[in-house]
Each structure stands twice: as C-alpha cells, then as structure tokens.
Write an enzyme that holds these catalytic residues in place. Structure first.
Site, mmCIF file in Angstrom:
data_model
loop_
_atom_site.group_PDB
_atom_site.id
_atom_site.type_symbol
_atom_site.label_atom_id
_atom_site.label_comp_id
_atom_site.label_asym_id
_atom_site.label_seq_id
_atom_site.Cartn_x
_atom_site.Cartn_y
_atom_site.Cartn_z
ATOM 1 N N SER A 114 18.021 23.748 12.669
ATOM 2 C CA SER A 114 18.150 23.211 11.312
ATOM 3 C C SER A 114 19.256 22.164 11.226
ATOM 4 O O SER A 114 19.377 21.457 10.230
ATOM 5 C CB SER A 114 18.426 24.354 10.332
ATOM 6 O OG SER A 114 19.593 25.045 10.710
ATOM 7 N N CYS A 115 20.068 22.087 12.265
ATOM 8 C CA CYS A 115 21.112 21.064 12.327
ATOM 9 C C CYS A 115 20.480 19.674 12.416
ATOM 10 O O CYS A 115 19.311 19.537 12.750
ATOM 11 C CB CYS A 115 21.986 21.267 13.560
ATOM 12 S SG CYS A 115 23.006 22.736 13.511
#
Lengths: 161, 205
Positions: free
Chosen positions: A28-29
């Site tokens: 999700s980074c």
C-alpha cells in the site's frame, strides 16, 4: 561507477546519473520519484501513510505523503535539480488483502495515492506517469540516466513508466 | 510505538515469550492434527524492530511468500500473520485436500480457501490460549490471503503501527514439520497499547 541506492520503508534517497535508486516490495506504500532530465538529478521517497497531521509519531518526515514529498523536493533541489524541470512519477498504493467490508486501513493505498497527488499539485510538480492501485506488490527502480521508472511484480510482469 | 516499549524488562520479555510459547504450542498442535504430521516449533522470538526491518525477518521485502492475514479484535487488538514459502503452502494443500499439485504451481480457489481455513484455525488456537491466560476477549477477523512479495504483504501490518511509532513488537514462531515440508512463520504483532494491556492482564508490571 554507477551505484544502486536502496530505499527502505519510510525512507528516501537522492542522487545523480548514472546511479539507480531502488525500493523493494511496496504494497500500500507509494514510491514517488522526482526527476530533472537536464541535470539528471532525481530522487525516490517511499511513503507509507498519507497524512502526518493524523498520526502521533511524525519525526520521520519520509513516512508521510504530505511531508515526504516536500522533503524529497528540498533534497533534489539541493543536489542541483531545477524546480521548473522536475517531473514526478508514482507507483504503488495497492490493496494487498481483500476483506468483505473494506475498513480504513485496507483502503490506505488509495488514500496514499490521493494525498501524494494533492501534495505534488500543491508544490506545482507535474505528474507524468503513474502505476497505482491493484492488489499486488511492486518493486520499483528509478534510472537517473533517463528518468525511467521500472516496476517489477511477481504475477503481473514488469513494465517501465 | 511508545517509548517504554523499547525498554521492556527481562521479566516482561519472559512473560511475552511465554504467552507466545503457549499460543504457538496450541497452534502447532492444531496444525499437526490437521495434516497428521508431527510439527516442531522453536521457542518464540520476541523482538522490537524498526518497522523498516520487519520484512527482513522473512528473507527480505521482495521474497515471494504466501501470507494469511487476520486482524485481532477485542481488548488487545493486533495483527496475526502466517507467512510461508510457496512450497510449504503446496505441501499443506496436498496433505489437507489430498490432491497432487502440478509443477506449474498455481493455487486455485479451493487451495486458497483451504489455506485461509488453516490460517483461521491456527490463529484461533493461538488467540484462544492468549484469551485464556489474560482473560481478555480476543477475536480473529475472517482471514485474507495473498501470494506476493513479503514487503508488500507486511505493509498491511506496518501501516497499522506506523501511525503511532516507528517500531514493531514482533512475537515470532517458526513451525517445521517432521519431514521439512512446512517451514512457516507465525507472527503476532500487537497494536500499540495492546502490549501494555496484555502485560497488565498477566500481572507483569
């Protein structure tokens, strides 16, 4: 000698050609790159959360989109990039696990992407390409020779944006 | 995470290790019964690591793993993650469903469902014993699964902690089957605040 600089989670690196900057295993980074094609100066920041104003531990500026991008901007300018020539590329922001009933933490990738774009806009930096979303991890690599941003995945192949 | 987490006393570490030991022991027994093989586990390691180093615990952020993830709800929220190499996942599926995996190596829907159920049972066994000793109600979410880079999978847990701090308390146990078919890592990562709740509940100041 070209070096391969590694960027961890909530971390950033800036350098010049012929170096490359890599960051492994983004979920999700988001890996945001800034690049000036004339001076061949650029950098990559690996942000993990969108908004530093919503968090308690904010010492590490590279952790958040809203503080990490200004930090990266400052550092590439210090290394000789010219702001009007800078372009941005983004990759990451996946949702790794699918749950019924999507909670806040599960859609963090989307919020990261949205915040990163807003912060770039606020700083008047043009976004030239992006590879965001999906449900898979990415390893990203910025080539400071040409500004190409290579994205590797396990199941979805490899591409360059 | 909070300052005091970085300065756990020897007694607190022992208490956490023991909780992990009992929980993992329960899980190992459950796993052993499921596939009818002896399962060995090592003594849980309890460590406080920088968030950025968590992926290194499973071989680096771009190592491909099968991950089963559950959130823990209740008085001491946290995350449970069961990570294993793809070969171990195949082994589990073979022994559970009795079908031979072809070498092209894809996990079909049935396989994935079976693996998530295994995650469910292991997490349930772990949390049950943790609940028993702490008298805290702890409930697992439904499991989710991903086959991907370890770093990307761990993002889910790390993000949760990143709001509050830059370190993770990781209680890790390695499972090994008698014939080396399974080599899995079981992680319990309490949210910040939960650790104190657990320590208080077992009476360790």
């Amino acid at each position: 000698m070209a070096e391969l600089l590694k960027v961890g989670i909530a971390d950033y690196k800036v350098s010049k050609a012929p170096d490359k900057i890599v960051s492994y295993g983004l979920g999700s980074c988001i890996g945001i790159t800034l690049y000036d094609s004339v001076s061949k100066v650029g950098g990559l920041v690996h942000i993990m959360l969108p908004d530093s104003t919503q968090a308690r531990a904010t010492e590490n500026l590279a952790k958040f989109a809203d503080t990490g991008i200004p930090l990266l901007l400052k550092e590439v300018l210090a290394l000789g990039a010219i702001k009007s020539r800078l372009v941005a590329k983004l990759a990451g922001g996946a949702q790794m696990f699918q749950f019924a009933g999507t909670s806040d933490i599960m859609s963090i990738g989307n919020r990261n992407a949205q915040f990163a774009k807003e912060t770039l806009q606020k700083n008047s930096i043009r976004i030239v390409s992006e590879d965001l979303g999906g449900t898979y991890g990415r390893t990203v690599e910025l080539d400071l020779e040409n500004g190409l941003y290579k994205i590797k995945t396990i199941n979805k192949g490899e591409k360059t944006i | 995470m909070s300052e005091n987490m970085l300065n756990l006393s020897a007694m607190q570490l022992d208490a956490i290790r023991e909780i992990g030991n009992v929980g993992a022991g329960n899980s190992a027994t459950a796993l052993s019964q499921l596939i009818n093989k002896k399962i060995d586990m090592d003594v849980p390691s309890v460590s406080v690591v920088p968030l950025a180093d968590v992926p290194d615990l499973v071989g680096g952020p771009d190592t491909m793993v099968v991950g089963i993830f559950l959130r823990v709800y209740g008085k001491a929220p946290g995350s449970v993650l069961f990570l294993m190499p793809k070969e171990s996942a195949f082994y589990l599926v073979e022994h559970l469903l009795g079908d031979q995996k072809a070498d092209n190596g894809e996990l079909n829907e049935m396989d994935q469902s079976a693996l998530m159920e295994i995650g469910n049972i292991l997490a349930g066994a772990y949390l049950n014993s943790l609940s028993y000793y702490t008298k805290l109600t702890l409930l697992p979410s439904i499991p989710a699964m991903a086959v991907d880079m370890a770093g990307a999978i761990l993002n889910v847990v790390i993000v949760q902690l990143g709001q509050m701090g830059d370190h993770a308390l990781v209680i890790e146990t390695q499972f090994l089957s008698e014939d080396d078919g399974i080599n899995g890592h079981f992680f319990l990562i309490p949210d910040s605040g939960s650790l104190q709740t657990i320590l208080n509940a077992v009476g360790v100041k």
